[in-house]
Every structure is written in structure tokens, then in C-alpha cells.
Scaffold this motif. Structure first.
Motif, PDB file in Angstrom:
ATOM      1  N   GLY A 286       0.771  -1.233   0.000  1.00 16.50           N
ATOM      2  CA  GLY A 286       0.000   0.000   0.000  1.00 16.50           C
ATOM      3  C   GLY A 286       0.798   1.277   0.000  1.00 16.50           C
ATOM      4  O   GLY A 286       0.219   2.373   0.055  1.00 16.50           O
ATOM      5  N   CYS A 287       2.133   1.190  -0.059  1.00 19.80           N
ATOM      6  CA  CYS A 287       2.966   2.390  -0.105  1.00 19.80           C
ATOM      7  C   CYS A 287       2.965   2.954  -1.529  1.00 19.80           C
ATOM      8  O   CYS A 287       2.685   2.246  -2.500  1.00 19.80           O
ATOM      9  CB  CYS A 287       4.394   2.083   0.319  1.00 19.80           C
ATOM     10  N   ALA A 288       3.329   4.218  -1.642  1.00 20.79           N
ATOM     11  CA  ALA A 288       3.365   4.854  -2.963  1.00 20.79           C
ATOM     12  C   ALA A 288       4.461   4.270  -3.837  1.00 20.79           C
ATOM     13  O   ALA A 288       4.402   4.362  -5.065  1.00 20.79           O
ATOM     14  CB  ALA A 288       3.565   6.359  -2.808  1.00 20.79           C
ATOM     15  N   GLY A 289       5.459   3.710  -3.228  1.00 21.69           N
ATOM     16  CA  GLY A 289       6.563   3.101  -3.956  1.00 21.69           C
ATOM     17  C   GLY A 289       7.368   2.226  -3.027  1.00 21.69           C
ATOM     18  O   GLY A 289       7.125   2.138  -1.811  1.00 21.69           O
ATOM     19  N   ASP A 290       8.358   1.523  -3.590  1.00 20.05           N
ATOM     20  CA  ASP A 290       9.230   0.704  -2.767  1.00 20.05           C
ATOM     21  C   ASP A 290      10.302   1.573  -2.093  1.00 20.05           C
ATOM     22  O   ASP A 290      10.518   2.731  -2.453  1.00 20.05           O
ATOM     23  CB  ASP A 290       9.888  -0.377  -3.626  1.00 20.05           C
ATOM     24  N   TRP A 291      10.958   0.954  -1.133  1.00 16.16           N
ATOM     25  CA  TRP A 291      12.023   1.629  -0.371  1.00 16.16           C
ATOM     26  C   TRP A 291      11.536   2.995   0.137  1.00 16.16           C
ATOM     27  O   TRP A 291      12.159   4.019  -0.073  1.00 16.16           O
ATOM     28  CB  TRP A 291      13.286   1.783  -1.219  1.00 16.16           C
ATOM     29  N   ALA A 292      10.398   2.935   0.823  1.00 14.55           N
ATOM     30  CA  ALA A 292       9.732   4.164   1.278  1.00 14.55           C
ATOM     31  C   ALA A 292       9.814   4.267   2.803  1.00 14.55           C
ATOM     32  O   ALA A 292       8.964   3.709   3.514  1.00 14.55           O
ATOM     33  CB  ALA A 292       8.271   4.163   0.825  1.00 14.55           C
ATOM     34  N   PRO A 293      10.813   4.935   3.334  1.00 14.82           N
ATOM     35  CA  PRO A 293      10.975   4.979   4.797  1.00 14.82           C
ATOM     36  C   PRO A 293       9.849   5.726   5.507  1.00 14.82           C
ATOM     37  O   PRO A 293       9.663   5.540   6.711  1.00 14.82           O
ATOM     38  CB  PRO A 293      12.317   5.701   4.983  1.00 14.82           C
ATOM     39  N   ASN A 294       9.128   6.572   4.786  1.00 12.37           N
ATOM     40  CA  ASN A 294       8.070   7.350   5.426  1.00 12.37           C
ATOM     41  C   ASN A 294       6.676   6.811   5.161  1.00 12.37           C
ATOM     42  O   ASN A 294       5.680   7.475   5.422  1.00 12.37           O
ATOM     43  CB  ASN A 294       8.149   8.807   4.974  1.00 12.37           C
ATOM     44  N   CYS A 295       6.605   5.584   4.646  1.00 13.54           N
ATOM     45  CA  CYS A 295       5.304   4.994   4.347  1.00 13.54           C
ATOM     46  C   CYS A 295       4.637   4.515   5.632  1.00 13.54           C
ATOM     47  O   CYS A 295       5.252   3.804   6.433  1.00 13.54           O
ATOM     48  CB  CYS A 295       5.475   3.835   3.375  1.00 13.54           C
ATOM     49  N   ALA A 296       3.361   4.878   5.821  1.00 12.74           N
ATOM     50  CA  ALA A 296       2.638   4.514   7.041  1.00 12.74           C
ATOM     51  C   ALA A 296       2.524   3.005   7.195  1.00 12.74           C
ATOM     52  O   ALA A 296       2.606   2.470   8.306  1.00 12.74           O
ATOM     53  CB  ALA A 296       1.261   5.160   7.037  1.00 12.74           C
ATOM     54  N   GLN A 297       2.298   2.275   6.080  1.00  9.05           N
ATOM     55  CA  GLN A 297       2.103   0.830   6.171  1.00  9.05           C
ATOM     56  C   GLN A 297       3.385   0.097   6.578  1.00  9.05           C
ATOM     57  O   GLN A 297       3.325  -1.056   7.005  1.00  9.05           O
ATOM     58  CB  GLN A 297       1.607   0.296   4.816  1.00  9.05           C
ATOM     59  N   ALA A 298       4.533   0.760   6.440  1.00  6.56           N
ATOM     60  CA  ALA A 298       5.805   0.111   6.781  1.00  6.56           C
ATOM     61  C   ALA A 298       6.299   0.502   8.169  1.00  6.56           C
ATOM     62  O   ALA A 298       7.411   0.121   8.571  1.00  6.56           O
ATOM     63  CB  ALA A 298       6.872   0.461   5.748  1.00  6.56           C
ATOM     64  N   GLN A 299       5.502   1.255   8.899  1.00  6.54           N
ATOM     65  CA  GLN A 299       5.938   1.739  10.202  1.00  6.54           C
ATOM     66  C   GLN A 299       5.733   0.676  11.287  1.00  6.54           C
ATOM     67  O   GLN A 299       4.659   0.077  11.394  1.00  6.54           O
ATOM     68  CB  GLN A 299       5.153   2.990  10.597  1.00  6.54           C
ATOM     69  N   LEU A 300       6.767   0.452  12.079  1.00  8.13           N
ATOM     70  CA  LEU A 300       6.642  -0.417  13.246  1.00  8.13           C
ATOM     71  C   LEU A 300       6.061   0.384  14.401  1.00  8.13           C
ATOM     72  O   LEU A 300       6.048   1.618  14.386  1.00  8.13           O
ATOM     73  CB  LEU A 300       8.002  -0.984  13.637  1.00  8.13           C
ATOM     74  N   SER A 301       5.611  -0.304  15.419  1.00  6.23           N
ATOM     75  CA  SER A 301       5.027   0.339  16.596  1.00  6.23           C
ATOM     76  C   SER A 301       5.950   0.146  17.800  1.00  6.23           C
ATOM     77  O   SER A 301       6.534  -0.932  17.974  1.00  6.23           O
ATOM     78  CB  SER A 301       3.649  -0.245  16.918  1.00  6.23           C
ATOM     79  N   ALA A 302       6.046   1.205  18.611  1.00  9.69           N
ATOM     80  CA  ALA A 302       6.825   1.099  19.850  1.00  9.69           C
ATOM     81  C   ALA A 302       6.092   0.178  20.813  1.00  9.69           C
ATOM     82  O   ALA A 302       4.889   0.335  21.064  1.00  9.69           O
ATOM     83  CB  ALA A 302       7.021   2.474  20.468  1.00  9.69           C
ATOM     84  N   ARG A 303       6.803  -0.797  21.340  1.00 10.67           N
ATOM     85  CA  ARG A 303       6.176  -1.757  22.243  1.00 10.67           C
ATOM     86  C   ARG A 303       5.979  -1.140  23.615  1.00 10.67           C
ATOM     87  O   ARG A 303       6.698  -0.218  24.023  1.00 10.67           O
ATOM     88  CB  ARG A 303       7.022  -3.018  22.331  1.00 10.67           C
ATOM     89  N   THR A 304       5.008  -1.650  24.327  1.00  6.05           N
ATOM     90  CA  THR A 304       4.675  -1.139  25.661  1.00  6.05           C
ATOM     91  C   THR A 304       5.065  -2.114  26.757  1.00  6.05           C
ATOM     92  O   THR A 304       4.576  -2.015  27.876  1.00  6.05           O
ATOM     93  CB  THR A 304       3.166  -0.847  25.738  1.00  6.05           C
ATOM     94  N   ASP A 305       5.945  -3.079  26.432  1.00  5.28           N
ATOM     95  CA  ASP A 305       6.311  -4.096  27.414  1.00  5.28           C
ATOM     96  C   ASP A 305       7.573  -3.736  28.200  1.00  5.28           C
ATOM     97  O   ASP A 305       8.105  -4.568  28.936  1.00  5.28           O
ATOM     98  CB  ASP A 305       6.495  -5.456  26.728  1.00  5.28           C
ATOM     99  N   GLY A 306       8.062  -2.495  28.046  1.00 11.09           N
ATOM    100  CA  GLY A 306       9.257  -2.083  28.780  1.00 11.09           C
ATOM    101  C   GLY A 306      10.556  -2.421  28.103  1.00 11.09           C
ATOM    102  O   GLY A 306      11.630  -2.086  28.617  1.00 11.09           O
ATOM    103  N   SER A 307      10.507  -3.085  26.965  1.00 11.72           N
ATOM    104  CA  SER A 307      11.741  -3.513  26.302  1.00 11.72           C
ATOM    105  C   SER A 307      12.370  -2.410  25.477  1.00 11.72           C
ATOM    106  O   SER A 307      13.548  -2.473  25.146  1.00 11.72           O
ATOM    107  CB  SER A 307      11.444  -4.704  25.379  1.00 11.72           C
ATOM    108  N   GLY A 308      11.578  -1.405  25.089  1.00 18.20           N
ATOM    109  CA  GLY A 308      12.074  -0.367  24.199  1.00 18.20           C
ATOM    110  C   GLY A 308      12.059  -0.782  22.738  1.00 18.20           C
ATOM    111  O   GLY A 308      12.438   0.010  21.870  1.00 18.20           O
ATOM    112  N   ALA A 309      11.680  -2.007  22.451  1.00 17.95           N
ATOM    113  CA  ALA A 309      11.707  -2.521  21.081  1.00 17.95           C
ATOM    114  C   ALA A 309      10.538  -1.966  20.269  1.00 17.95           C
ATOM    115  O   ALA A 309       9.567  -1.425  20.806  1.00 17.95           O
ATOM    116  CB  ALA A 309      11.681  -4.045  21.091  1.00 17.95           C
ATOM    117  N   TRP A 310      10.648  -2.119  18.950  1.00 18.66           N
ATOM    118  CA  TRP A 310       9.612  -1.758  18.004  1.00 18.66           C
ATOM    119  C   TRP A 310       9.255  -3.012  17.196  1.00 18.66           C
ATOM    120  O   TRP A 310      10.144  -3.807  16.882  1.00 18.66           O
ATOM    121  CB  TRP A 310      10.098  -0.684  17.029  1.00 18.66           C
ATOM    122  N   SER A 311       7.959  -3.194  16.834  1.00 15.71           N
ATOM    123  CA  SER A 311       7.589  -4.393  16.084  1.00 15.71           C
ATOM    124  C   SER A 311       6.294  -4.172  15.315  1.00 15.71           C
ATOM    125  O   SER A 311       5.530  -3.247  15.595  1.00 15.71           O
ATOM    126  CB  SER A 311       7.426  -5.592  17.037  1.00 15.71           C
TER     127      SER A 311
END
Length: 858
Positions: free
Chosen positions: A58-83
Motif C-alpha cells: 500500500g505504499c506509494a513506492g518501494d524503499w519508502a521509509p516514510n510509508c505509514a504501512q511500513a511503520q513499526l510500533s513502539a512496544r509497551t512491554d518495557g523492552s524499548g523494542a519496536w515491532s
């Protein structure tokens, strides 16, 4: 005030450029792998997985760092990880992790910054792929190429997981960054006790392994012997065996401060991070997460104890994604934010420490301000070429020029007791420069060193201090804890290092109102005294600091080193800006509150009364026309309080501020502004060294050296050094970054102006041999000193005997007029011992015009 609000930068950090290759014939944009050791310099507020599949999700193109569909979410488990789990279409793909919606900071295979693309093979029909990013190691993983392995067990709630036995809490996530099939995780955060664990795969119990690597194996038990012990987890993806190894903590840190605290068996890394829990240190090729630690006297400290002998190893703290300098670093790699692990106590001066020169009371001091570079950089210094402008150039003996002594032999001949070094810690600008732009407060400036090896540089500074001591001279450091070179120095650790309103006129004043910032300053001062045998400090813009903190620092130092008689003084003003907290900052008015810490301030009021303005053509008392004899009489007496008290005064700029004579630093010239000789000639005084101009220099210096308090003068004033080149007084007014042709001492001036030098030498010797000129208390000044004025002539009769305060044995006369003045001396036999040109021995009772005259009772 230091000389300017503009500092020229010296070190520039290069940022690797982000780049995306043009689309290939197949329509795919590939991101090149850049060979760099750099790391992300901005915090991760967004993490995405740009790749060849972006347009298909669903991104406008490939290799799109600012595409919403390619964004990971910050986890809330205290690990600091994104997934995030993304449905990726079938086919051969590639991707990377990009931070903050751009290519500026990105990570590829094996967590490499601007590393290679990560291949991703998806079966026909597509597949849900879970991507996970760790902001500490920068590992971006997916559950196709990797396993998402969690050490799930009974201890997880101790690590801030919501519950124990939580396979989806990535605080205990094992990683295979090097791709060898073994997933590892190490922590010191599991408390002492016996615990159980299993290896959970894919953030669920669908696939898990217990004892022996069996899916039905029992829980794996392990024991943590003590709090702080290291627990290492390793999962073999071939055998599915999870092994757990615990070891005793390496032991307590060697002391209670922060930074890199070394022992041969381990190094403890500590840093203050009040805003961000994502803290790590990289040393020896390994990155270690820091955990909260309780350290007495400190708050919000993060710590990691790393086993092994790490001496002389570079290390890099990171807070969030930012590489940050260690505010407590004892040595650094020049031009970087990396510290170096040092065994500072083991680096001793050659031959061991010599005894410090004795001093009975602080009023016995005669302070000489110099620059490490200026003092010896000119060939006329006679110093060996390799040592010119270096630490050890200051202490090379046996040097001469045109038959006169230079360097340290000159200082000994002159008779000073203390040298005050312009900033000699690690600063940002290149020399020639005064160095009022700090980077690392505890590190000797590498440009002043002959050596590159960390221990050699440290030893060179210690050798310098030691050689001064061997030659009877104490060493003071000019310290600049009021601001940094720029906010980049500490800002990425926390903005709490800086005041909200700049008070330094440099844009980045330090906020010692924060207890942890205040503690950093105290620790730095203590480090220099303890490890470098420093004898005291001159504070640049001391007026930015809270008086109660300055008092606490000084009292701590004096209590910790009671045998040192440390000299502590500074400028009681800020950077010329309005301070809403002025009432609690260091000013003349709060100086009485600093008496218990033996803290003094530069007496700008007396300076101006003597010479007039610092950059103008207005002459004060030394010009012979000033009616302000009351200001001269006050300064001559050491600017004592009208009423003895350690309470703050209602007027912050009351010139009668000293609870004790040691609290006034008397001077007419310093590194800032026009030096004394240039002030005189700029004001149009003629006659040259042998005429009125030279006599005026001696008159001003004589007043400083015969007033109660501590005399201070600037390098070269004693032989009429001038900073004016080709008539350029404007540069001389603020020469902080002028070249050696302006600032460097030209030792030929000493031979040319031998008469002036002789006067300074004689006046210093007289002061040292005259207890009456060095009274030690407010009470002594009040009882033993009688000061009168007659027109513009000021006379003091002084007793050196506290038991007979009215039996005056020394008379000092300041006569700014052009005519001789007849002095009415007390009963007894008197000798004139100091006159217009220096030491005399005469029965005359006249005081020459434009001169300080001293009489002593036989």
C-alpha cells in the motif's frame, strides 16, 4: 567575564550521507551499504521497514521509509523494542530498518549502520512476517530469517514485564546479531534467588523448549547468587537447548562517582540519564545495556559492570540512539565522544609526587596568570622546540634569552607563589586560543601535550604540576563549569544540564541548580585535586553558580583535603545578562556567605578604581585625577565588610564585601580586555617605559602588591608585554583567538624593560617579608590598620603585631599626584624600603609622585 560570546568550533562530526540508488530496470530502488562505524545521532521517534515489498502493501513506492504501512510500533512491554506484523507478498525481497521516516539513519544486516540490505524470501501466496527492531543494538529481525526467542520465566515481572512467563515480553529477548544460529542475552537485573525459564519462540507458547531442548522438557532452573550478578542466556537454534549461566558480580565499583571506574577485573560504567532509560555502553566490540543503579549521593544513574581488564580501551555511551560523551571521562579520543578507560591512580608522575610548597595562610599567595601556550611558544622562551606551548614547556629549567631568565626560572626569580593556568582541560577550539569552550572537564587538553598515548598525556600533566611543586610554586586551574562549547556537549544526555535562560552570553550556561549537575562539578574539582595534585581553582563566571553550591563545593574540598590550603576564587558576575536568581548567585553581596569555604572573588570594583575602564581611555586613580580616594582606601584595606558577618548583603554589588582579606583578589590586569601596559598607552600616556607610562605601570602594580588580600597579575605585565601589533588596539582588547604574534610572550621584552621587572620583583619580595601587608582576618584589619586620606593621597599605618595593634611598624603611601608628599611617620626610627623604582634603603620621609612608597620601622 571571559573575553567574547563567540567561540570558533574545532571539531566537526561527519554524518554519513543517506542515499538511494536510482531505480533499476526492474523498477526496484536499492539502498547501498555504506562503510562507516558511525551510529544514529538522533533519537528514534519512528522506525520503519522500507524494502522491495512496500508498494505491494500500500505504499506509494518501494524503499519508502516514510510509508505509514511500513511503520513499526513502539512496544509497551518495557523492552524499548519496536515491532509489527506485515503481510508480505511471495517472492524474493530485501529490506532495512530506517529511523525517523528518512534514510539519514538506517540499519541493515547484522545491525550495521547503513549496512547491507537484508534478503527476505517469501513463499508463493505471501506470508505474515513479524519484524522486530532493538534500539540498543540496532538489530532488525524478522521471523522468516530468524527466530524471535524469548527467555520466558518466573523472573520477568522483576524486569518490568506485565507478568511472569510472558513469551511476548521482549525485555528478555535473545538476539543472533552475527547470524551464527546462537541467540544470546545477558543481564544483571535479575535479583538474587532461584528462578525458572524456558525458551519461547515467536512470542507465544506454540513453540517452546525446556530442559534438554525438548518441546516437552521441564522448566530450566537457575540461581542468581547475589543482586547484580550477571546471568547469560544462550539458545542454540539447531539443538533448541537453552543454557543459563550465572556468575558473581565483578564486585563493587572502586569509588562512588560516575564514569568508567576501572579495576583489573572489571570496569563499572555509570552515567546520569534522568529522561531516558535506553542507555548502553559499547566497549571492546560489545554493547552492554545499562540498568538503573542505586548510587549513594546520586539519582537516575544507569550502570553496567563489564568483566575483564579494559584499561586504555575506548568506550562509547549511548542514550537513546545518540552517542554521548561521558561527563566524567578521564581521557578521550580526540575529536570524538568516546572516552578511554583509565587507571588514573596508577599513573604517577616520574619519580613520584614531591611535597607541595608550604603556605601558612592564603593571604601569603602571589598569583600569576599564564597560558600554557603563550608562556613558552615563542622561540625566545629558550624552551626546547618539542616542549614549546606544551605542559612540560612550562617547567623546563635553565632557559634564558639575551642573558635573562625565562620560563619557570623567571617565575622563581620574580617570586610568585602560584601560577594560574588558563583553561588546560579538553576544549573545542584550536590553539592559539584561550580555551573557554569546554568539551571534557576532567581531561587534559591534547593540544598542550607532546604525547598521544592516554597514560603519557595524563603523566605529562602530572609531571608539570610536580615540577612546579619542586620549584616552590603551586598550581591553580582556570575552570569553566558555567558553560560548555555548545549544547551538543551534554544535550543528548539530558537538557537538564542547561539553564532555561542563558546566563553566559554563549547560549549554553550550565545549571548547577540541578543537584546532579552540582554534584558533577564537585566531583570534577575533587578529581583534579586528588589525581593531579592541583592546589586550587579560578572559576570563570563564578556568578552563574549558586552561592550555596559554591560554598558546599569548597567546604567539601577543604574537608577532604585539610592539609592543602586550597586557593579558590572566581569572577562574581555572569555573562552580562539579567539573572532572575541573582540574589542567590555569587556576587560581592553573597561573598560573606562563602567565608567558611575560603572562597574569594575578583575585586573588579578596586580594579576599576585604580585603572579606570578595561577597554576605554578613562584612567582611574593611577592617572592622578580620580577623586575617588574612598574606593582606594577601601581596596587598600582588603575591601572589608562594614560589619563583620557571614550574612549576605542587601546590595549585591557592595564593594565592602570581604569577611576575610583572603576573599578579595586584587588585580588591575588579566587575560580579558587590555592588559595593563596597553591600557596605559591606549589612554594616551606618554614617556615610554622610562617615563610616565612606565611609572604608572609600577604604581598600579605596587598598589596591588601592598593592599590587603591576595595579589594577582597577568603574564608579561612585569616587563610591559604588549598585545598591540601594528597599532591594532581592537584585537588587543579581546585577543582570545588572536595569533601568537599578539598573545605569545616575547622574552626580549624582559631584557628591554629590566627596570620594570626589577620593581615587580622587589615589591613581591617586600610583600613576602612584611607580615603587615598580609593580615589574615577582618579583625586584624580593623584593629591593626589605620587608613587616612589627604587630598588624593591615601596612607595606611599597619601593625604586624596583633598583641600591639596600635604599634604601627609599616606605613604604605599611595600618591597619584605629580608632586612629592611629605609623610608624617609615627614615633620611632623608620626606613623607606620601597619607592618609585623598587627597593630602596633611605631615611627620607617623602613619598614620590605617582608612586607607592613603603616605610618600615627599624
Amino acid at each position: 567575564m571571559h573575553g567574547t560570546t563567540t567561540r570558533r568550533p574545532r571539531r566537526h562530526r561527519a554524518r554519513a550521507a543517506s542515499a538511494v540508488l536510482a531505480a533499476t530496470a526492474m523498477g526496484l530502488a536499492l539502498v547501498p551499504a555504506l562503510s562507516t562505524a558511525a551510529q544514529a545521532e538522533t533519537p528514534a521517534t519512528a522506525v520503519s521497514v522500507p524494502g522491495t515489498f512496500n508498494s505491494e502493501i500500500g505504499c506509494a513506492g518501494d524503499w519508502a521509509p516514510n510509508c505509514a504501512q511500513a511503520q513499526l510500533s513502539a512496544r509497551t512491554d518495557g523492552s524499548g523494542a519496536w515491532s509489527k506484523t506485515i503481510t508480505v507478498p511471495g517472492g524474493s525481497h530485501a529490506y532495512k530498518a530506517a529511523l525517523n521516516n528518512s534514510w539519514n539513519d538506517n540499519y541493515g544486516a547484522h545491525a550495521k549502520y547503513h549496512g547491507a540490505d537484508i534478503p527476505l524470501q517469501i513463499p508463493a501466496g505471501g506470508k505474515n512476517v513479524t519484524f522486530v527492531y532493538d534500539p540498543v543494538t540496532h538489530w532488525i529481525a524478522d521471523d522468516i530469517n530468524n527466530k524471535i526467542v524469548t527467555a520466558a520465566g518466573s523472573f520477568q515481572s522483576e524486569l518490568d514485564c506485565a507478568a511472569d512467563w510472558a513469551p511476548d515480553c521482549l525485555t528478555s529477548w535473545l538476539k543472533d546479531i552475527d547470524g551464527d544460529g546462537t541467540y544470546t542475552w545477558s543481564t544483571t537485573a535479575i535479583p538474587a534467588g532461584t528462578w525458572k525459564v524456558k525458551a519461547a519462540i515467536g512470542q507465544s507458547w506454540t513453540e517452546s523448549y525446556g530442559q534438554g531442548g525438548s518441546p516437552t522438557g521441564a522448566d530450566i532452573s537457575f540461581t542468581v547468587p547475589t543482586n547484580g550478578a550477571t546471568t547469560d542466556f544462550a539458545y542454540d537454534s539447531t539443538t533448541h537447548v537453552l543454557s543459563v549461566r550465572t556468575q558473581e558480580p565483578p564486585g563493587p565499583a572502586p569509588d562512588g562517582t560516575l564514569g568508567a571506574l576501572y579495576t583489573p577485573a572489571r570496569t563499572t560504567f555509570r552515567i546520569w540519564s534522568p529522561d531516558n532509560s535506553q542507555v548502553s555502553v559499547t566497549v571492546g566490540g560489545q554493547t552492554h545495556a545499562l540498568r538503573p543503579a542505586d548510587v549513594s549521593g546520586y539519582t537516575d544513574v544507569y550502570q553496567a559492570i563489564v568483566p575483564g581488564d579494559l584499561k586504555n580501551q575506548p568506550y562509547q555511551f549511548r542514550v537513546g540512539n545518540n552517542p554521548v560523551r561521558d561527563p566524567y571521562a578521564r581521557m578521550v579520543k580526540p575529536g570524538t565522544t568516546e572516552g578511554i578507560v583509565m587507571d588514573a591512580d596508577a599513573v604517577q608522575p616520574t619519580g613520584g609526587w614531591a611535597p607541595r610548597p608550604a603556605i601558612t595562610k592564603r593571604e601569603d599567595a602571589v598569583v600569576y596568570e599564564l597560558s600554557v601556550r603563550n608562556f613558552t611558544i615563542d622561540p625566545s622562551s629558550g624552551v626546547d622546540s618539542a616542549k614549546r606551548g606544551k605542559f612540560l614547556g612550562l617547567t623546563q629549567t635553565g632557559t634564558t634569552h639575551n642573558g635573562v631568565r625565562t620560563g619557570i626560572d623567571h617565575l622563581k626569580e620574580l617570586g610568585v607563589t602560584h601560577v594560574q593556568l588558563l583553561p588546560a582541560f579538553d576544549f573545542n577550539s584550536t590553539v592559539p586560543n584561550w580555551g573557554y569552550d569546554p568539551l571534557n572537564y576532567n581531561v587534559p587538553e591534547e593540544q598542550f601535550s607532546q604525547f598521544t598515548a592516554p597514560e603519557d598525556r595524563m603523566r605529562e600533566f602530572k609531571n608539570m604540576v610536580n615540577e612546579f611543586h619542586k620549584n616552590g610554586i603551586r598550581v591553580l586551574m582556570d575552570v569553566v563549569y558555567n558553560h560548555t562549547a555548545n549544547k551538543d556537549v551534554f544535550q543528548n544526555i539530558t537538557g537538564k544540564y542547561y539553564t532555561q535562560t542563558d546566563l553566559s552570553a554563549t547560549g549554553n550556561s550550565i545549571d548547577d541548580g540541578n543537584p546532579m549537575v552540582s554534584r558533577m562539578i564537585r566531583d570534577s574539582l575533587e578529581y583534579w585535586v586528588k589525581n593531579y595534585n592541583i592546589d586550587g581553582f579560578r572559576f570563570d563566571l563564578l556568578g552563574i553558580h549558586h552561592a550555596k553550591n559554591v560554598d558546599a563545593w569548597a567546604k567539601h574540598l577543604n574537608d577532604t583535603f585539610p592539609d592543602r590550603a586550597l586557593q579558590i576564587h572566581g569572577e562574581p558576575w555572569s555573562g552580562g545578562v539579567s539573572d532572575p536568581q541573582e540574589a542567590v548567585k555569587v556576587r560581592y553581596g553573597t561573598t560573606p556567605t562563602l567565608a567558611g569555604g575560603h572562597v574569594g572573588v575578583f575585586n573588579g570594583a578596586y580594579r576599576d578604581a585604580i585603572k579606570g575602564g578595561t577597554r576605554d581611555r578613562v584612567l582611574g586613580y593611577m592617572g592622578g585625577s580620580s577623586p575617588n580616594t574612598s574606593a582606594i582606601a577601601l581596596g587598600m584595606r582588603g575591601s572589608p565588610l562594614a560589619t563583620k558577618s557571614t550574612n549576605a548583603l542587601s546590595d549585591p554589588w557592595d564593594p565592602a564585601f570581604a569577611y576575610d582579606p583572603e576573599q578579595t583578589i586584587n588585580y588591575v590586569s588579566a587575560h580579558d580586555d587590555l592588559n595593563l601596559w596597553d591600557k596605559i598607552t591606549y589612554s594616551g600616556v606618554t614617556g615610554g617605559p622610562a617615563g610616565r607610562a612606565g611609572q604608572m605601570n609600577r604604581f598600579a602594580a605596587g598598589m596591588v602588591l601592598t593592599s590587603q588580600g591576595i595579589p594577582f597579575f597577568y603574564e608579561g605585565d612585569e616587563f610591559l608585554h604588549s598585545k598591540v601589533v601594528n597599532g591594532d588596539y581592537e584585537t588587543a582588547k579581546n585577543s582570545y583567538e588572536a595569533g601568537d604574534n599578539v598573545n605569545a610572550l616575547q622574552w626580549g621584552e624582559k631584557a628591554l624593560n629590566a627596570a620594570t621587572f626589577r620593581y615587580y620583583k622587589d615589591a613581591i619580595a617586600l610583600r613576602k617579608n612584611s607580615p603587615a601587608l598580609r593580615l589574615g582576618t577582618w579583625d586584624a584589619v580593623k584593629a591593626q590598620m589605620s587608613t587616612t586620606t589627604d587630598g588624593s593621597v591615601v596612607t595606611s599605618a599597619i601593625s604586624s603585631n596583633a598583641g600591639a595593634p596600635g604599634s604601627h611598624d609599616t606605613v604604605v603611601v599611595y600618591n597619584p599626584t605629580n608632586n612629592a608628599y611629605n609623610v608624617s611617620l609615627p614615633t620611632g626610627t623608620w626606613r623607606k624600603v620601597l619607592g618609585t623604582n623598587g627597593a630602596v634603603d633611605s631615611t627620607s620621609t617623602t613619598a614620590d609622585g605617582l608612586a607607592v612608597t613603603v616605610f618600615k620601622k627599624s
